[in-house]
Design an enzyme around this catalytic site. Structure first.
Site: not given
Length: 529
Positions: A277, A348, A401
């Protein structure tokens, strides 16, 4: 416990300041169970908290002992969030507020659990079940309310991949936490007055439960066999510090480092290359529209797939800035002649408050608080996670994440179940603190729950290949401060787990049983007489 020691302990429990000190110690001990500490005696913080709630002065006192313990727990477990605000000197003033307000807010869940326990506790040994159930219920709530923050749930105190962690394949991390807290809290009645028999039975049942967790896990691991698939994966960790990444002169040096690691010779050509990321200090739009897309294609071989964590913008006339921004993972494939094809995009879904978007944005902006994103506006959430098909590798579930903290994001039915999970994460925000190691442990629980291998890539943090039993594949790990690549054959997925099939259903059934049995059951009371 000797008579003098018992008397001193009882005195502390019945003294206001003693309860405050013990509440902080209970939370701190429970926090030290988690990586990188692994201080297992800290599990006694849970029965200590139960005893403190028993001795609290009413429901208000019950709330405060829980809140104090929760504050200590989350202060030790989450102090590393302050590190992210120190990256930019202009935001450093927010660091002490982040380090204190987050545990203060998370402590409210512990406070609510002990308040409810203080209100409904039936007394006697059976109160252990009620305490464990209420605590687990508020842990689950913490992981869901207002998008949730399921950092370091009680069950994740067991190191992922250990025998004690394997029950997560049945009950998930919340179910494991429920059983663990019940088992260790069963020692609390030992300090009660009255007949010894019910107290000894309760403690014995706690020991048997812990022994059962170990036996189950040991049996599961004894049958675990890692089978390598033909798919070769390369995880890239370039060791890029966050404070260096956004300097104007850094871009080409960082890009060069990723390209060199991507093209690094190997005995066999990797099928899939994974960049973490926030790999590059630019957006995907600028990368793909400029000459550097050609450089990326040159670093890849024909047919190779690159999974790259990059931010991207998408025009939207309804947005205040004229565009919406996403934290994304791009699936790029080398088509030959140094040409890249964009096969797929994952945006995301679960964003980090203050890191990727600003709650109460207008109010926060007026007092000088900003999110940490390096794009013109906050990130927008993408659709719920879903697997992505790859041209030259099995289908994969991306998790970006801290999405890897959430159970249940990966489909488990035969028709939709992917073959693996990839977790790209920018743990460089947190330096060499405890945060990246705890993140690794929490992400490993997704392997335990699903029976799928998990590939993690970070700019600097802990990059690793995790097998379907939550263990790091031997030699396939890079720690903070290390740069390099991990070339590893993708492990074959294990059979679907009970948790993968039924999710939190088993946890809910046991939770309701504990609530009912711990509060009202005459049968349990007769058993412990």
């Amino acid at each position: 416990m000797s008579g003098a020691l018992a008397a001193r302990f009882s005195g502390l429990l019945n003294n206001r300041w003693g309860r405050i000190a013990l509440a902080l110690a209970a939370g701190a001990g429970a926090a030290l169970v988690h990586p990188p500490f692994g201080f297992l005696p800290g599990l006694l913080g849970y029965p200590l908290l139960l005893l403190l709630a028993d001795r609290a002065s009413g429901m208000k006192g019950g709330f405060w002992v829980g809140w104090l313990a929760g504050f200590a727990y989350f202060f030790i477990g989450c102090w590393w969030v302050a590190e992210a605000f120190l990256v930019n000197p202009a935001q450093a003033w927010m660091a002490p507020f982040a380090a204190s307000l987050l545990p203060a807010g998370m402590g409210l869940f512990w406070g609510q659990a002990t308040l409810a326990y203080r209100r409904f506790s039936p007394g006697g040994a059976r109160r252990v079940l009620l305490f464990a159930a209420l605590f687990a219920l508020l842990e689950w709530t913490r992981g869901h309310v207002l998008t949730g923050f399921p950092w370091n749930p009680a069950g994740a105190g067991w190191a992922a991949g250990s025998a004690m962690s394997q029950f997560a394949s049945v009950g998930g991390v919340y179910g494991l936490g429920l059983v663990t807290v019940a088992a260790v809290s069963a020692f609390a009645p030992l300090v009660d007055a009255g007949p010894r028999r019910p107290r000894l039975i309760a403690a014995g049942l706690g020991v048997l439960t812990l022994a059962g967790l170990f036996a189950f896990g040991a049996a599961r691991l004894s049958a675990a066999r890692v089978v390598e698939t033909p798919t070769l994966v390369r995880l890239v960790q370039a060791d890029i510090a966050q404070d260096y990444k956004w300097s104007p002169e850094a871009y080409h040096a960082i890009l060069g480092r990723y390209l060199a690691l991507t093209a690094q010779p190997a005995d066999a050509l990797p099928d899939v290359v994974v960049w973490p990321e926030g790999a590059l200090p630019t957006t995907a739009n600028d990368l793909l529209a400029g000459p550097d897309a050609h450089a990326v294609a040159m670093a890849l071989q024909t047919g190779q797939t690159l999974l790259a964590g990059l931010s991207r913008g998408k025009p939207d006339p309804t947005a205040e800035t004229g565009a919406r921004y996403y934290n994304s993972m791009l699936v790029l494939r080398d088509m030959g002649a140094d040409q890249l094809n964009l096969d797929a995009i994952y945006d995301k879904h679960r964003l980090v408050p203050f890191g990727e978007y600003l709650p109460l944005g207008d109010l926060m902006s007026r007092i000088g608080v900003r999110s940490l994103v390096h794009v013109p506006a906050d990130f927008s959430p993408g659709p719920p996670p879903a697997p992505i098909s790859l041209a030259n590798a099995p289908a994969v579930q991306p998790l970006i994440c801290y999405e890897s903290l959430y159970p249940g994001f990966t489909p488990a039915t035969a028709a939709t179940r992917p073959a693996w999970i990839v977790n790209v994460s920018n743990d460089a925000w947190f330096g060499k603190t405890s945060g990246p190691r705890q993140h690794l442990n929490l992400a490993s629980y997704r392997a335990l729950e699903t029976g799928l291998p998990v590939a993690r890539a970070t700019p600097t943090g802990v990059s690793a290949m995790i097998d379907p039993w939550g263990r790091i594949v031997d030699g396939k790990r890079l720690d903070p401060g290390q740069a390099g690549v991990i070339d590893v054959h993708l492990p074959q997925a294990a059979k679907p787990t009970p948790y993968g099939r039924w999710g939190d259903l088993g946890f809910a059934v046991v939770l309701l049983f504990f609530l009912a049995f711990g509060r009202r059951s005459a049968g349990y009371r007769q058993l412990l007489r």
